[in-house]
Scaffold this motif. Sequence first.
Motif, short mmCIF file in Angstrom:
data_model
loop_
_atom_site.label_atom_id
_atom_site.label_comp_id
_atom_site.label_asym_id
_atom_site.label_seq_id
_atom_site.Cartn_x
_atom_site.Cartn_y
_atom_site.Cartn_z
N SER A 23 0.85 -1.18 0.00
CA SER A 23 0.00 0.00 0.00
C SER A 23 0.89 1.23 0.00
O SER A 23 1.90 1.28 0.70
N HIS B 1 -12.06 -1.80 12.53
CA HIS B 1 -11.07 -2.27 11.56
C HIS B 1 -9.71 -1.66 11.93
O HIS B 1 -9.64 -0.49 12.29
N ASP C 89 -6.28 0.14 11.40
CA ASP C 89 -5.76 1.17 10.52
C ASP C 89 -4.26 1.27 10.73
O ASP C 89 -3.73 0.78 11.72
N LEU D 233 -3.59 5.17 6.73
CA LEU D 233 -4.31 4.28 5.84
C LEU D 233 -5.43 3.64 6.66
O LEU D 233 -5.17 2.87 7.58
N LEU D 234 -6.67 4.01 6.35
CA LEU D 234 -7.81 3.44 7.07
C LEU D 234 -8.13 2.07 6.49
O LEU D 234 -8.24 1.90 5.27
N ASN E 293 -10.16 -1.39 5.58
CA ASN E 293 -11.50 -1.77 5.13
C ASN E 293 -12.03 -3.02 5.83
O ASN E 293 -13.15 -3.43 5.60
N SER F 244 -7.41 -4.78 3.05
CA SER F 244 -7.14 -3.68 2.12
C SER F 244 -7.35 -2.35 2.84
O SER F 244 -7.90 -2.32 3.93
N PHE F 245 -6.91 -1.28 2.18
CA PHE F 245 -6.96 0.04 2.80
C PHE F 245 -7.53 1.06 1.84
O PHE F 245 -7.44 0.93 0.63
N GLN F 246 -8.11 2.12 2.41
CA GLN F 246 -8.56 3.26 1.62
C GLN F 246 -7.34 4.03 1.14
O GLN F 246 -6.21 3.75 1.54
N GLN F 247 -7.55 5.02 0.30
CA GLN F 247 -6.45 5.84 -0.20
C GLN F 247 -5.72 6.50 0.97
O GLN F 247 -6.35 6.94 1.93
#
Length: 85
Positions: A21, A40, A42, A56-57, A59, A63-66
């Motif tokens: 990431s 979740h 982070d 990075l938050l 999901n 996986s992570f958000q932008q």
Amino acid sequence: MGAVSILLGNGDGTFQSAVNSAAGKNPAAIAVADLNSDSHLDVAVANIGRDTITVLLGNGDGSFQQPVDYESGTQPGYASLGPSW
């Protein structure tokens, strides 16, 4: 741009393949916690050379958000997250 590699555990002492990431420039330290209280995990990354912390938050599925960069003090070299009160 730097990156962090996340390897999820299989529960038997082995790991899944790494998922990379994006993180800030020159990631130097990483800390993991539930930063936004959504149950979740982070990731927070200290970036030397950019004077930022990249968040990075998660999901909840590995996986992570932008990534989002936040300004920090000069040359953040460590990352630590305490309990939320």
